[in-house]
Scaffold this motif. Structure first.
Motif, PDB file in Angstrom:
ATOM      1  N   ILE A  97     -62.696 -87.367  57.491  1.00 18.01           N
ATOM      2  CA  ILE A  97     -63.045 -87.094  56.148  1.00 18.01           C
ATOM      3  C   ILE A  97     -63.604 -85.761  56.025  1.00 18.01           C
ATOM      4  N   ALA A  98     -63.042 -84.893  54.957  1.00 19.30           N
ATOM      5  CA  ALA A  98     -63.610 -83.616  54.913  1.00 19.30           C
ATOM      6  C   ALA A  98     -64.220 -83.455  53.223  1.00 19.30           C
ATOM      7  N   GLY A  99     -65.215 -82.579  53.101  1.00 16.73           N
ATOM      8  CA  GLY A  99     -65.410 -82.024  51.728  1.00 16.73           C
ATOM      9  C   GLY A  99     -66.040 -80.802  51.640  1.00 16.73           C
ATOM     10  N   GLY A 100     -66.474 -80.328  50.557  1.00 12.19           N
ATOM     11  CA  GLY A 100     -66.775 -78.803  50.359  1.00 12.19           C
ATOM     12  C   GLY A 100     -67.907 -78.826  49.509  1.00 12.19           C
ATOM     13  N   PHE A 101     -68.760 -77.432  49.655  1.00  8.77           N
ATOM     14  CA  PHE A 101     -69.579 -77.065  48.461  1.00  8.77           C
ATOM     15  C   PHE A 101     -70.018 -75.492  48.754  1.00  8.77           C
ATOM     16  N   THR A 102     -70.106 -75.060  47.586  1.00 13.07           N
ATOM     17  CA  THR A 102     -70.231 -73.606  47.433  1.00 13.07           C
ATOM     18  C   THR A 102     -71.072 -73.312  46.496  1.00 13.07           C
ATOM     19  N   MET A 127     -57.043 -83.327  58.204  1.00 11.70           N
ATOM     20  CA  MET A 127     -58.286 -83.963  57.566  1.00 11.70           C
ATOM     21  C   MET A 127     -57.954 -84.659  56.345  1.00 11.70           C
ATOM     22  N   LEU A 128     -58.561 -85.420  55.993  1.00  6.95           N
ATOM     23  CA  LEU A 128     -58.558 -86.313  54.855  1.00  6.95           C
ATOM     24  C   LEU A 128     -59.720 -85.834  53.604  1.00  6.95           C
ATOM     25  N   TRP A 129     -59.129 -84.893  52.413  1.00  8.24           N
ATOM     26  CA  TRP A 129     -59.986 -84.479  51.797  1.00  8.24           C
ATOM     27  C   TRP A 129     -60.665 -85.287  50.636  1.00  8.24           C
ATOM     28  N   CYS A 130     -62.058 -85.075  50.323  1.00  9.63           N
ATOM     29  CA  CYS A 130     -62.811 -85.875  49.458  1.00  9.63           C
ATOM     30  C   CYS A 130     -63.224 -84.987  48.546  1.00  9.63           C
ATOM     31  N   GLY A 131     -62.966 -85.057  47.319  1.00 11.73           N
ATOM     32  CA  GLY A 131     -63.369 -84.332  46.171  1.00 11.73           C
ATOM     33  C   GLY A 131     -64.518 -85.013  45.595  1.00 11.73           C
ATOM     34  N   LEU A 132     -65.124 -84.757  44.171  1.00 11.69           N
ATOM     35  CA  LEU A 132     -66.112 -85.429  43.596  1.00 11.69           C
ATOM     36  C   LEU A 132     -65.244 -86.189  42.608  1.00 11.69           C
ATOM     37  N   ASP A 133     -65.710 -87.444  42.374  1.00 12.86           N
ATOM     38  CA  ASP A 133     -65.246 -88.304  41.248  1.00 12.86           C
ATOM     39  C   ASP A 133     -66.272 -88.561  40.282  1.00 12.86           C
ATOM     40  N   ILE A 134     -66.844 -87.650  39.865  1.00 12.02           N
ATOM     41  CA  ILE A 134     -67.597 -87.396  38.422  1.00 12.02           C
ATOM     42  C   ILE A 134     -66.992 -86.502  37.548  1.00 12.02           C
ATOM     43  N   PRO A 135     -66.565 -86.970  36.394  1.00  7.36           N
ATOM     44  CA  PRO A 135     -66.233 -86.105  35.341  1.00  7.36           C
ATOM     45  C   PRO A 135     -67.075 -85.026  34.888  1.00  7.36           C
ATOM     46  N   GLY A 136     -66.626 -83.772  34.970  1.00  3.58           N
ATOM     47  CA  GLY A 136     -67.565 -82.650  34.881  1.00  3.58           C
ATOM     48  C   GLY A 136     -68.060 -82.864  33.232  1.00  3.58           C
ATOM     49  N   GLY A 137     -69.283 -82.603  33.229  1.00  2.00           N
ATOM     50  CA  GLY A 137     -69.848 -82.556  31.748  1.00  2.00           C
ATOM     51  C   GLY A 137     -70.008 -83.924  31.039  1.00  2.00           C
ATOM     52  N   GLU A 138     -69.592 -84.684  31.785  1.00  2.00           N
ATOM     53  CA  GLU A 138     -69.741 -86.004  31.035  1.00  2.00           C
ATOM     54  C   GLU A 138     -70.698 -87.217  31.771  1.00  2.00           C
ATOM     55  N   SER A 148     -66.186 -79.238  38.795  1.00  2.00           N
ATOM     56  CA  SER A 148     -65.140 -79.146  39.917  1.00  2.00           C
ATOM     57  C   SER A 148     -65.136 -80.397  40.457  1.00  2.00           C
ATOM     58  N   GLN A 149     -63.749 -80.800  40.447  1.00  2.00           N
ATOM     59  CA  GLN A 149     -63.201 -82.072  41.070  1.00  2.00           C
ATOM     60  C   GLN A 149     -62.823 -81.974  42.654  1.00  2.00           C
ATOM     61  N   LEU A 150     -62.726 -80.587  42.934  1.00  2.00           N
ATOM     62  CA  LEU A 150     -62.479 -80.362  44.418  1.00  2.00           C
ATOM     63  C   LEU A 150     -63.531 -80.718  45.154  1.00  2.00           C
ATOM     64  N   GLY A 151     -64.606 -80.347  44.743  1.00  2.00           N
ATOM     65  CA  GLY A 151     -65.876 -80.366  45.556  1.00  2.00           C
ATOM     66  C   GLY A 151     -67.127 -79.707  44.590  1.00  2.00           C
ATOM     67  N   TYR A 171     -75.050 -86.985  45.881  1.00  2.00           N
ATOM     68  CA  TYR A 171     -74.088 -87.586  45.806  1.00  2.00           C
ATOM     69  C   TYR A 171     -72.770 -87.484  46.789  1.00  2.00           C
ATOM     70  N   LEU A 172     -72.525 -86.246  46.630  1.00  2.00           N
ATOM     71  CA  LEU A 172     -71.459 -85.730  47.910  1.00  2.00           C
ATOM     72  C   LEU A 172     -71.653 -86.345  49.280  1.00  2.00           C
ATOM     73  N   GLY A 173     -73.019 -86.191  49.662  1.00  2.00           N
ATOM     74  CA  GLY A 173     -73.480 -86.643  51.123  1.00  2.00           C
ATOM     75  C   GLY A 173     -73.002 -88.149  50.994  1.00  2.00           C
ATOM     76  N   ARG A 174     -73.536 -89.023  50.200  1.00  2.00           N
ATOM     77  CA  ARG A 174     -73.408 -90.516  50.030  1.00  2.00           C
ATOM     78  C   ARG A 174     -71.922 -90.674  50.100  1.00  2.00           C
ATOM     79  N   ARG A 175     -71.068 -90.188  49.162  1.00  2.00           N
ATOM     80  CA  ARG A 175     -69.554 -90.353  49.207  1.00  2.00           C
ATOM     81  C   ARG A 175     -69.005 -90.215  50.361  1.00  2.00           C
ATOM     82  N   LEU A 176     -69.173 -88.809  51.061  1.00  2.00           N
ATOM     83  CA  LEU A 176     -68.621 -88.622  52.444  1.00  2.00           C
ATOM     84  C   LEU A 176     -69.074 -89.510  53.564  1.00  2.00           C
ATOM     85  N   ALA A 177     -70.418 -90.047  53.378  1.00  5.86           N
ATOM     86  CA  ALA A 177     -70.723 -91.069  54.289  1.00  5.86           C
ATOM     87  C   ALA A 177     -70.085 -92.405  54.051  1.00  5.86           C
ATOM     88  N   ARG A 178     -70.101 -92.833  52.992  1.00  6.22           N
ATOM     89  CA  ARG A 178     -69.369 -94.100  52.503  1.00  6.22           C
ATOM     90  C   ARG A 178     -67.806 -94.102  52.947  1.00  6.22           C
TER      91      ARG A 178
END
Length: 184
Positions: A97-102, A127-138, A148-151, A171-178
């Protein structure tokens, strides 16, 4: 418990703050390896830290992080990515599983390009990409402020990371670990 390798380069400490927040979010759900790319890891333009690469070999999930400089990841991160080609040819990182931050200097500082670079690097490795599943601004907690949904994409406000960006990193850390835990 899966191993989460957080591989990052940081100059001013901002990207490192995000890396540590990702680690906090995954605490108790994954073993954590903070893998900071250092200037000494690069010799004559080539990344030379086999131990860091071996840590990723053992990981179930990887978070890639770099500041966005001139529209992409730093040269130091790129040297790491180039050195991963041995692993690529043998698909050593396939199915992780992979994700990113910048982070960048401006709200629209081309951080999406850096996240796209990370996702393509992950895809090349199988690798299998894991983005954010949080709607931006909402989100009521203000997470995923830049949408950004990509990361995780951030920028400084008055010289500091907003708390909502650090909460998004957790949150991204929890999501990647889960997801890594489900996948293993």
């Amino acid at each position: 418990m899966p191993l989460l390798a957080i591989v990052y380069f940081s100059i001013s400490g901002t990207t490192e703050q995000l890396a540590h927040a990702i680690a906090r979010g995954a605490t108790g759900m994954a073993e954590i390896a903070l893998c900071r790319i250092a200037g000494d890891d690069i010799v004559s333009g080539r990344f030379r830290n086999e131990r860091l690469l071996e840590t990723i070999d053992r990981a179930g999930a990887v978070a890639f992080g770099s500041p966005t400089y001139m529209g992409g990841p730093t040269a130091q991160f790129k040297a790491f990515a180039d050195a991963s080609s041995d692993r690529w040819s043998r698909q050593r990182w396939a199915d992780k599983i992979a994700g990113g931050f910048t982070t960048g200097a401006c709200a629209s500082g081309d951080q999406l390009h850096t996240l796209t670079y990370f996702s393509i690097l992950a895809a090349q490795h199988g690798m299998l990409w894991c983005g954010l599943d949080i709607p931006g601004g909402e989100d009521p907690a203000g997470r995923n402020r830049l949408g950004s949904q990509l990361g995780l994409a951030t920028h400084l406000i008055e010289g500091a990371l907003p708390e909502s960006d650090l909460v998004t990193a957790e949150y991204l850390g929890r999501r990647l670990a889960r997801i890594a835990g489900r996948h293993s």
